[in-house]
Design a protein around this motif. Structure first.
Motif, short mmCIF file in Angstrom:
data_model
loop_
_atom_site.label_atom_id
_atom_site.label_comp_id
_atom_site.label_asym_id
_atom_site.label_seq_id
_atom_site.Cartn_x
_atom_site.Cartn_y
_atom_site.Cartn_z
N HIS A 93 0.06 -14.75 -6.97
CA HIS A 93 1.32 -14.16 -6.49
C HIS A 93 1.08 -13.16 -5.37
O HIS A 93 1.74 -13.17 -4.33
N ASP A 94 0.11 -12.29 -5.57
CA ASP A 94 -0.13 -11.22 -4.61
C ASP A 94 -0.68 -11.75 -3.29
O ASP A 94 -0.29 -11.28 -2.21
N VAL A 95 -1.59 -12.72 -3.37
CA VAL A 95 -2.13 -13.31 -2.14
C VAL A 95 -1.01 -13.98 -1.34
O VAL A 95 -0.89 -13.79 -0.13
N TYR A 96 -0.18 -14.76 -2.02
CA TYR A 96 0.90 -15.46 -1.32
C TYR A 96 1.92 -14.48 -0.74
O TYR A 96 2.47 -14.71 0.34
N THR A 97 2.16 -13.39 -1.45
CA THR A 97 3.08 -12.38 -0.94
C THR A 97 2.57 -11.79 0.37
O THR A 97 3.31 -11.65 1.35
N GLY A 139 -0.31 -2.40 -8.88
CA GLY A 139 0.49 -2.79 -7.73
C GLY A 139 -0.02 -4.08 -7.11
O GLY A 139 -0.99 -4.68 -7.59
N VAL A 140 0.62 -4.50 -6.04
CA VAL A 140 0.20 -5.71 -5.33
C VAL A 140 -1.23 -5.53 -4.82
O VAL A 140 -1.56 -4.52 -4.19
N GLY A 141 -2.09 -6.47 -5.14
CA GLY A 141 -3.48 -6.41 -4.70
C GLY A 141 -4.37 -5.53 -5.55
O GLY A 141 -5.52 -5.27 -5.17
N GLU A 142 -3.89 -5.11 -6.72
CA GLU A 142 -4.68 -4.25 -7.61
C GLU A 142 -4.96 -4.99 -8.92
O GLU A 142 -4.03 -5.52 -9.55
#
Length: 249
Positions: A93-97, A139-142
């Motif tokens: 999810h985070d990579v695609y975001t 958070g995103v990327g954590e």
């Protein structure tokens, strides 16, 4: 898991060397089920499919089903698998975001939204078995898992080079997700866990088909980096897998 990550990193190096040139699902429901020797044909027939063509999982329907099943005692391997997979789905999810923010390609936005339903599907099991969710305060990327944190950073670096590299990253993530799920499936006999993992794999196979199709439309032939070539070919040459509404919150 370390072997899969090593293959993944090797794939990143290989694809970086090849650049934007040519580098070169349904694993059917029967193929997916047979990857787990603990699932009998009778059990496989009971597993509901709650995935739509975009790979979204209807977590409301999924929750109703898994809550109807008894909660047995988890083995250490089953606990490890659930905690790992919730972070791995979050990684996707985070990579695609981030790649959507970078390139603005609709496929990243759509599949990031789908990955949210994948994260929530694993969370259903964390809640059922009273496991602490390692993603709840991140958070995103954590990530709490150090290997996944390192992998996330590497994938973002690679996917930021070009749109082609970004799409290759997507295909690579989905390959790895499928392979990891197959390995965790082989370590459980609990129908609720099997149900979630099978639905996650169906969604990931749909995602893999989408990324490969996007690359092909740009004249790039994607070669598998993690999955055996015959399994990869079977997936991408098969129809999208659907069942139920597949629109989970």
């Amino acid at each position: 898991m370390r072997r899969i990550l090593a293959l993944l990193l090797l794939g990143i190096v290989t694809m970086s060397v090849l650049g934007a040139g040519c580098i070169s699902s349904e694993t059917t429901s029967n193929t997916s089920s047979s990857s787990s020797p603990t699932t009998s044909p009778t059990e496989s027939d009971q597993i509901p499919v709650t995935v739509n063509e975009n790979g979204n999982i209807n977590t409301a329907d999924l929750k109703s089903y898994i809550d109807s099943l008894p909660a047995g005692e988890l083995t250490p391997e089953e606990k490890k698998g659930l905690l790992y997979m919730v972070e791995e789905e979050k990684l996707a999810h985070d990579v695609y975001t981030k790649l959507y923010e970078k390139w603005g390609l609709p496929i990243f936005k759509n599949i990031a939204e789908s990955e949210s339903t994948h994260v929530n599907a694993v969370r259903l099991l964390l809640e059922k078995y009273n496991l602490t969710d390692p993603t709840q305060n991140e958070g995103v990327g954590e990530f709490q898992n150090e290997e996944l944190q390192k992998l996330y950073d590497q994938l973002i670096e690679m996917g930021s080079k070009s749109e082609i590299d970004a799409l290759k990253v997507g295909a690579l993530i989905e390959e790895t997700d499928i392979k990891d799920l197959e390995e965790w499936l082989a370590l459980t006999d609990k129908l609720d866990i099997i149900t979630v993992y099978e639905n996650l794999m169906k969604g990931s196979r749909n995602h893999l088909r989408s990324f490969v199709s996007q690359l092909e439309s740009r004249g790039v032939t994607y070669e598998p980096q993690v999955l055996p070539k015959d399994e990869f070919e079977e997936i991408i040459n098969s129809s999208l897998e659907t069942g139920g509404k597949g629109n989970g919150p």
